[in-house]
Design an enzyme around this catalytic site. Structure first.
Site, PDB file in Angstrom:
ATOM      1  N   GLY A 226      71.440 -28.301  64.703  1.00 38.77           N
ATOM      2  CA  GLY A 226      72.310 -29.471  64.711  1.00 38.77           C
ATOM      3  C   GLY A 226      71.958 -30.468  63.620  1.00 38.77           C
TER       4      GLY A 226
ATOM      5  N   LYS B 126      59.094 -30.279  65.563  1.00 37.69           N
ATOM      6  CA  LYS B 126      57.970 -29.730  66.312  1.00 37.69           C
ATOM      7  C   LYS B 126      57.881 -28.210  66.297  1.00 37.69           C
ATOM      8  CE  LYS B 126      58.494 -31.656  70.294  1.00 37.69           C
ATOM      9  NZ  LYS B 126      58.774 -32.442  71.468  1.00 37.69           N
TER      10      LYS B 126
ATOM     11  N   ARG C 114      83.284 -30.398  65.986  1.00 38.14           N
ATOM     12  CA  ARG C 114      83.434 -29.438  67.083  1.00 38.14           C
ATOM     13  C   ARG C 114      84.898 -29.319  67.519  1.00 38.14           C
ATOM     14  NH1 ARG C 114      77.848 -30.598  70.452  1.00 38.14           N
ATOM     15  NH2 ARG C 114      76.766 -28.795  69.578  1.00 38.14           N
TER      16      ARG C 114
ATOM     17  N   GLY D 251      71.532 -25.227  70.335  1.00 37.30           N
ATOM     18  CA  GLY D 251      70.739 -24.512  71.337  1.00 37.30           C
ATOM     19  C   GLY D 251      71.074 -23.034  71.385  1.00 37.30           C
TER      20      GLY D 251
HETATM   21  P1  ADP Z   1      67.560 -28.931  63.990  1.00 38.92           P
HETATM   22  O1  ADP Z   1      68.411 -29.834  64.871  1.00 38.92           O
HETATM   23  O2  ADP Z   1      68.223 -28.647  62.677  1.00 38.92           O
HETATM   24  O3  ADP Z   1      67.124 -27.703  64.722  1.00 38.92           O
HETATM   25  P2  ADP Z   1      65.157 -30.380  64.648  1.00 38.92           P
HETATM   26  O4  ADP Z   1      65.866 -31.060  65.780  1.00 38.92           O
HETATM   27  O5  ADP Z   1      64.118 -29.388  64.990  1.00 38.92           O
HETATM   28  O6  ADP Z   1      66.222 -29.743  63.630  1.00 38.92           O
HETATM   29  O7  ADP Z   1      64.412 -31.482  63.754  1.00 38.92           O
HETATM   30  C1  ADP Z   1      65.090 -32.522  63.122  1.00 38.92           C
HETATM   31  C2  ADP Z   1      64.207 -33.720  62.934  1.00 38.92           C
HETATM   32  O8  ADP Z   1      62.977 -33.387  62.330  1.00 38.92           O
HETATM   33  C3  ADP Z   1      64.866 -34.755  62.036  1.00 38.92           C
HETATM   34  O9  ADP Z   1      65.237 -35.863  62.797  1.00 38.92           O
HETATM   35  C4  ADP Z   1      63.770 -35.078  61.013  1.00 38.92           C
HETATM   36  O10 ADP Z   1      63.633 -36.469  60.771  1.00 38.92           O
HETATM   37  C5  ADP Z   1      62.511 -34.544  61.678  1.00 38.92           C
HETATM   38  N1  ADP Z   1      61.463 -34.249  60.689  1.00 38.92           N
HETATM   39  C6  ADP Z   1      61.519 -33.435  59.627  1.00 38.92           C
HETATM   40  N2  ADP Z   1      60.380 -33.479  58.923  1.00 38.92           N
HETATM   41  C7  ADP Z   1      59.561 -34.337  59.536  1.00 38.92           C
HETATM   42  C8  ADP Z   1      58.244 -34.814  59.287  1.00 38.92           C
HETATM   43  N3  ADP Z   1      57.529 -34.401  58.224  1.00 38.92           N
HETATM   44  N4  ADP Z   1      57.717 -35.715  60.148  1.00 38.92           N
HETATM   45  C9  ADP Z   1      58.434 -36.136  61.222  1.00 38.92           C
HETATM   46  N5  ADP Z   1      59.678 -35.721  61.516  1.00 38.92           N
HETATM   47  C10 ADP Z   1      60.250 -34.833  60.687  1.00 38.92           C
HETATM   48 MG    MG Z   2      67.875 -31.199  66.471  1.00 33.93          MG
END
Ligand code: ADP
Ligand code: MG
Length: 405
Positions: free
Chosen positions: A360, A207, A42, A384
């Protein structure tokens, strides 16, 4: 939106809102030691704006936040480590003021030479920054504005926030978007208004409930939606499949069924995993096996997309015009479950499409898994903010720049 090139900056004092909210760890001598920055991405992202202003002979006052101090000053969340790193990157001495708009900051700003840079202390040490009371925010913004002649918004990670140093101050000074905000806004603007097709979105992460707004907005705009990660199991459950102990949000099954119906009605190709890597525990040394998506054994959890799914997703990415990716395909932090995320990242890197990463953890995965990050068109710095963009929301920190251009 007014860009830096349209703003008169030579010889003026310019207030720059940057996003320096970097991850910190304890120094080598433990918790009382100076903090070390574990990822300076950043800070690097702010350099194009800062070097431009410096070359123009502006006096530069940077405002930024770090962590969530909730209006209380503390050494632990001081911007001192950021000032040290910025000094190295700019090859110049950048000092941090002891206060934000108080006597020390005022004196340092008054002493700035053309091209000089001073960093105000963590803006969130002042509770007015994030106050819901407009008058409180405006009071802080007025103090900030008194330090400068112009304002540059370059903290993309905060443009979705209505905050004193983001929106209120922009109404008080001649303002423009910095290089980073300009680039982010133009990339996301193109995704929303005129994406090259086929437009493919890859969604994963933990989620569904985090990303309902994104799915809802994109489902009618994209040509293909590829779903992996933890959220895939709620989709599989909505199809009536057993998902074992996989991440499942039972209360979202109805919402997910709605998305499946909408995709069908609109002719959007919605792809779910056809096979998954399951484990008997959430651990790097768990027993694992690859099973069909409709044959997850009771007591096992899906932690990555399987090899056939990786090939399927890669083939749908290969001939795309635009690919947006948000959310890892599996628990990439553990080596046995990183393969699906790596496959998607590599397929995107190899594709001739416009490729954008907007999350992120997804951006971190690309670096951790050692994929060439220059192979992507754009890796967003704002988790975000990029999500809210994809949700089609209005970002107040950008709207204010349009209105006050
Ligand atoms: P981003 O920051 O890219 O938007 P998220 O914060 O939504 O992504 O999700 C990231 C997390 O999702 C990671 O820490 C990863 O371990 C978790 N994750 C991915 N697949 C699974 C799974 N099948 N079961 C549990 N956690 C998962
Ligand atoms: Mg995330």
């Amino acid at each position: 939106m007014k860009s830096l090139d349209d703003l008169e900056v030579a010889g003026r004092t310019v207030l720059v809102r940057a996003d320096f909210n970097v991850p910190l760890a304890d120094g080598p001598d433990g918790p009382d030691d100076t903090k070390v920055i574990t990822d300076d991405g950043r800070i690097r992202a702010a350099l194009p704006t800062l070097t431009y202003l410096r070359d123009k002979g502006a006096r530069i006052v940077v405002v930024a936040h770090l962590g969530r101090p909730k209006g209380v000053a503390s050494d632990a969340l001081s911007l001192q480590p950021v000032a040290d790193r910025l000094s190295e990157l700019l090859d110049d001495d950048v000092e941090v003021a002891d206060d934000i708009t108080g006597p020390h900051a005022q004196a340092m700003v008054a002493a700035l030479e053309p091209g000089g840079v001073v960093l105000l202390e963590n803006i969130r040490f002042d509770a007015r920054e994030t106050s819901k009371v407009v008058d409180e925010r405006v009071a802080l913004a007025t103090e900030l504005a008194a330090l400068a002649d112009a304002y540059v918004s370059d903290g993309f990670g905060v443009v979705h926030r209505e905050q004193a140093s983001v929106t209120d101050v922009a109404r008080l000074l001649p303002c423009a978007a910095g290089r980073l905000v300009h680039k982010e806004a133009s990339v996301f603007g193109k995704l929303l208004s005129d994406p090259d097709r086929p437009y493919v979105v890859v969604l994963g992460g933990s989620k569904v409930s985090d990303k309902l707004g994104v799915i809802g907005n994109l489902i009618t705009r994209v040509d293909r939606l590829l779903i992996g990660g933890g959220m895939a199991y709620t989709f599989l459950a909505a199809q009536g499949y057993e998902v074992g102990t996989s991440l499942l949000e039972a209360d979202q099954i109805d919402a997910v069924r709605g998305f499946i119906d909408q995709a069908r009605a609109k002719g959007v190709e919605l792809l779910l995993p056809v096979d998954v890597v399951v484990a008997d525990a959430f651990a790097a040394d768990a027993r694992t096996q690859v099973v069909e998506a409709d044959a997850i054994p009771v007591g096992w959890m899906g932690l990555d997309i399987g090899p056939r799914t990786r090939d399927l997703f890669a083939s749908r990415i290969a001939d795309a015009g635009t690919v947006v990716w948000n959310g890892p395909m599996g628990v990439f932090e553990m080596e046995p479950f990183a393969g699906g995320t790596l496959a998607v990242a590599q397929a995107m890197a190899a594709s001739a499409a416009m490729t954008v990463i907007g999350g992120g953890d997804s951006a971190a995965a690309v670096r951790i898994l050692d994929v060439d990050d220059t192979a992507f068109t754009h890796i967003s710095t704002g988790g975000g903010a990029s999500l809210e963009f994809l949700e089609g929301k209005n970002l107040p920190g950008l709207t204010v720049l349009e209105e006050n251009a």
